[in-house]
Write a protein that holds these residues in place. Sequence first.
Motif, PDB file in Angstrom:
ATOM      1  N   UNK A   1       0.573  -1.339  -0.061  1.00 47.64           N
ATOM      2  CA  UNK A   1       0.201  -0.101  -0.428  1.00 47.64           C
ATOM      3  C   UNK A   1       0.889   1.100   0.005  1.00 47.64           C
ATOM      4  N   UNK A   2       0.134   1.899  -0.481  1.00 42.30           N
ATOM      5  CA  UNK A   2       0.744   3.761  -0.127  1.00 42.30           C
ATOM      6  C   UNK A   2       0.324   4.701   0.147  1.00 42.30           C
ATOM      7  N   UNK A   3       0.925   5.061   1.384  1.00 41.48           N
ATOM      8  CA  UNK A   3      -0.802   6.203   1.831  1.00 41.48           C
ATOM      9  C   UNK A   3       0.335   7.781   1.886  1.00 41.48           C
ATOM     10  N   UNK A   4      -0.131   8.478   1.573  1.00 43.38           N
ATOM     11  CA  UNK A   4       0.891  10.272   2.399  1.00 43.38           C
ATOM     12  C   UNK A   4       0.416  10.131   3.463  1.00 43.38           C
ATOM     13  N   UNK A   5       1.823  10.285   4.093  1.00 46.61           N
ATOM     14  CA  UNK A   5       1.485  10.004   5.697  1.00 46.61           C
ATOM     15  C   UNK A   5       1.401  12.016   6.549  1.00 46.61           C
ATOM     16  N   UNK A   6       2.088  12.773   5.896  1.00 50.45           N
ATOM     17  CA  UNK A   6       2.590  14.171   6.685  1.00 50.45           C
ATOM     18  C   UNK A   6       2.598  14.808   4.907  1.00 50.45           C
ATOM     19  N   UNK A   7       2.032  16.208   5.053  1.00 47.48           N
ATOM     20  CA  UNK A   7       2.007  17.048   4.294  1.00 47.48           C
ATOM     21  C   UNK A   7       2.382  18.252   4.787  1.00 47.48           C
ATOM     22  N   UNK A   8       3.868  18.481   4.411  1.00 45.43           N
ATOM     23  CA  UNK A   8       4.224  20.052   5.370  1.00 45.43           C
ATOM     24  C   UNK A   8       3.991  20.662   4.396  1.00 45.43           C
ATOM     25  N   UNK A   9       3.220  20.816   3.544  1.00 41.32           N
ATOM     26  CA  UNK A   9       2.897  22.183   2.990  1.00 41.32           C
ATOM     27  C   UNK A   9       1.986  21.993   0.935  1.00 41.32           C
ATOM     28  N   UNK A  10       2.040  22.204   0.362  1.00 46.00           N
ATOM     29  CA  UNK A  10       1.623  22.057  -1.278  1.00 46.00           C
ATOM     30  C   UNK A  10       3.043  21.714  -1.707  1.00 46.00           C
TER      31      UNK A  10
ATOM     32  N   UNK B   1       1.410  28.140   9.726  1.00 47.39           N
ATOM     33  CA  UNK B   1       1.830  27.319   8.802  1.00 47.39           C
ATOM     34  C   UNK B   1       0.926  26.451   7.946  1.00 47.39           C
ATOM     35  N   UNK B   2       1.335  25.325   7.345  1.00 44.30           N
ATOM     36  CA  UNK B   2       0.213  25.327   6.125  1.00 44.30           C
ATOM     37  C   UNK B   2       0.038  24.192   5.793  1.00 44.30           C
ATOM     38  N   UNK B   3       0.930  23.375   6.958  1.00 43.98           N
ATOM     39  CA  UNK B   3       1.322  22.267   6.446  1.00 43.98           C
ATOM     40  C   UNK B   3       0.424  21.123   7.716  1.00 43.98           C
ATOM     41  N   UNK B   4       0.324  19.745   8.043  1.00 44.01           N
ATOM     42  CA  UNK B   4      -0.468  18.985   9.080  1.00 44.01           C
ATOM     43  C   UNK B   4       0.244  18.632  10.468  1.00 44.01           C
ATOM     44  N   UNK B   5      -0.234  19.197  11.135  1.00 42.85           N
ATOM     45  CA  UNK B   5      -0.110  19.011  12.819  1.00 42.85           C
ATOM     46  C   UNK B   5       0.277  17.506  13.374  1.00 42.85           C
ATOM     47  N   UNK B   6      -0.344  16.559  12.466  1.00 42.44           N
ATOM     48  CA  UNK B   6       0.199  14.681  12.850  1.00 42.44           C
ATOM     49  C   UNK B   6       0.589  14.782  12.269  1.00 42.44           C
ATOM     50  N   UNK B   7       1.204  13.446  12.076  1.00 41.66           N
ATOM     51  CA  UNK B   7       1.482  12.172  10.934  1.00 41.66           C
ATOM     52  C   UNK B   7       0.009  10.811  10.537  1.00 41.66           C
ATOM     53  N   UNK B   8      -0.696  11.364   9.613  1.00 36.39           N
ATOM     54  CA  UNK B   8      -1.902  10.333   9.693  1.00 36.39           C
ATOM     55  C   UNK B   8      -1.525   9.069   8.591  1.00 36.39           C
ATOM     56  N   UNK B   9      -2.563   8.037   8.812  1.00 31.51           N
ATOM     57  CA  UNK B   9      -2.734   6.330   8.040  1.00 31.51           C
ATOM     58  C   UNK B   9      -3.253   5.547   8.718  1.00 31.51           C
ATOM     59  N   UNK B  10      -3.903   5.291   7.852  1.00 34.21           N
ATOM     60  CA  UNK B  10      -4.883   4.407   7.977  1.00 34.21           C
ATOM     61  C   UNK B  10      -4.669   2.884   8.162  1.00 34.21           C
TER      62      UNK B  10
END
Length: 203
Positions: A27-36, A191-200
């Motif tokens: 599987x492939x997941x984006x777990x964190x976005x620093x911004x755009x 800050x425009x990024x996420x504040x937590x890592x995310x994962x399903x």
Amino acid sequence: MQYYIKKWVNLFLPALLIAMPVYAELGRQVIYLFGDDRALVLVGNKCQGTVFYVDNKQKFATQVTSGFKVSLFPFIHPSKKYIAIPYRDLSGLMVSKDYGRTFEDASFSPGGGPTGMSDATPEVSDVVSFTVVDDQGFFLTKQNYIYLSSKPFGNRWGLDYVALDAIPELVYKDRENFQNLPTSVPEVKDYKGWTHMQCDPTR
């Protein structure tokens, strides 16, 4: 948001999978976005696997480490040159000092815990947040201890994390990049990024 995440995966992971066919069935997941323009992408299952740092604007992807587990504590990361990615159990960090093109190991220094405490590493359950700003990393704990890296210069900058009030007791007292450090976590604005890592975990 889901469309945006899928776009990240579709843009960068196919090229990586061609180069490394062993990942094709994972599987492939984006777990964190620093911004755009920047993200962490996990290739694996059940929130564990190989993590890649992806820079959309500069159009490159770097394998950070394998066997990675998604961290659960708050993670705020506006810095671009210095990138610090902690392991979930805080046994260490992977850091880059060249905008994510290469990564190396960083750790909590032996004897670098708060004064009177022998353990150099904070308890995961005590971490209030990990913030990487102005090319320094700051762990804040419930006890109001701050574990931080050095100022961003010198050969080993960013590779050693120690508690703020332990520094005078260490050999680091003679290192210029550990002098006159911030005494609190710097404020992060806009800050425009996420504040937590995310994962399903079902994927």
